[in-house]
Design a protein around this motif. Structure first.
Motif: not given
Length: 346
Positions: A251-256, A282-297
């Motif tokens: 699974p992937v957590l991607a900065w976007e 899509d939701e099967r692959c993992g999640r995304k996060f923005k700058t400043g939101g890494f911890e919660a994501a």
């Protein structure tokens, strides 16, 4: 070889890059193969990536077509010239526009697409009827000039070469895949420092692989051991590395951020353009996060880790079969467009 109809005969592909050269001589392919093998050995011994992204994409395209049962010829100038109405595919780095100048109608991609001010001249010189880019968002930059002559076209992921590693013994929590290309000092401060601090605070083991600074075998070995991959890149037109991880069941957590950073593309991009670091996701692959939101994501991603099915997404959306069919549609369409143009205006 005889080609009887517009959709008969082999698929003629041309590529010029660091690994393979388009040389219009009888001995060109043999020399290119020897040079390519020497380069691969040299870079492997020095633990550097032996294959560029363009060549990996081209090779996946070639292999996907062959997997579908098509005959594929690479850099066969003689065949193309013998059948000037038969379409060809052109791929690779900028020199390919000067090396593959044929009368055949062409589709371009995967490879380097010229900037807007010069794209029309390049297309006309090489008789390119369709210019492709790997996903929708970069096509939007070119649509005001090229209209429907620019089309999205992804390359398939080889799921046999990147098998499911979900059941492999996992001894590493995260691969941090660092593909930051612009403003590194700023990104170290506002993205990477907080990312590493949070992983360390939670006791999450991690290994960083920096784009261009590792060998392919190192990436494969890390995927076998890893439970997840954190993908840090400003934007991607396709992004084979994160897709190879997904094919491996990781699974992937991607900065976007959704913001275009490339200054060359930015000169011509529409103001409302939204870009992506993971354009196939899509939701099967993992999640995304923005700058400043890494911890919660990350916390949510880690909690749901066992629920993701990234390989299912790859097999459905990025398969060799699906990619080959898309390419063939564009390939034969380019041939039909070329046939509709009178010789006087070519």
């Amino acid at each position: 070889m005889s080609i009887h109809s517009r959709k008969d005969g082999p698929i003629l592909l041309f590529y010029d890059g660091f690994e393979e050269k388009a040389i219009d001589t009888p001995w060109g392919n043999a020399w290119s193969a020897l040079r390519g093998q020497a380069r691969y050995t040299y870079r492997t011994l020095r633990k550097r990536q032996p294959l560029t992204g363009y060549y990996t994409a081209f090779r996946n395209l070639r292999d996907s077509l062959r997997a579908m049962g098509y005959e594929v010829r690479v850099n066969d100038f003689r065949c193309a010239r013998a059948h000037p109405d038969h379409p060809v595919g052109i791929s690779g780095y900028p020199p390919v526009y000067d090396k593959v100048i044929l009368p055949n109608p062409a589709v371009f991609g995967p490879g380097h697409v010229p900037q807007l001010p010069e794209v029309e001249a390049r297309m006309k010189r090489c008789n390119i009827q369709i210019m492709t880019l790997p996903s929708e968002w970069p096509c939007q930059i070119y649509e005001p000039v090229l209209g429907e002559r620019v089309q999205p076209m992804f390359v398939g992921v080889d799921t046999q070469a990147w098998p499911d590693l979900s059941d492999h013994e996992k001894t590493l929590d995260c691969i941090v895949y660092d593909k930051i290309r612009w403003h590194r000092a700023e990104r170290e401060a506002d993205v990477m420092q907080g990312l590493y601090a949070h992983l360390d605070a939670r006791g999450i083991s991690h290994q960083t692989l920096r784009y261009g600074g590792h060998h392919l075998a190192e990436f494969r070995a890390a995927l076998a051991r890893a439970r997840s991959l954190i993908f840090v890149c400003e934007h991607e037109t396709q992004g084979l590395a994160y897709q190879e991880a997904m094919s491996s069941g990781v699974p992937v957590l991607a900065w976007e951020e959704g913001v275009l950073v490339d200054p060359h593309q930015g000169k011509h991009a529409p103001d409302d353009l939204v870009v992506s670091a993971v354009p196939y996701f899509d939701e099967r692959c993992g999640r995304k996060f923005k700058t400043g939101g890494f911890e919660a994501a990350f916390n949510g991603f880690w909690q749901d880790l066992d629920s993701f099915r990234p390989r299912d997404y790859v097999r459905e959306m990025l398969s060799f079969e699906r990619a080959a069919k898309r390419y063939l549609d564009l390939y034969w369409q380019a041939g039909e467009m070329g046939a509709a143009i009178s010789p006087e205006t070519r």
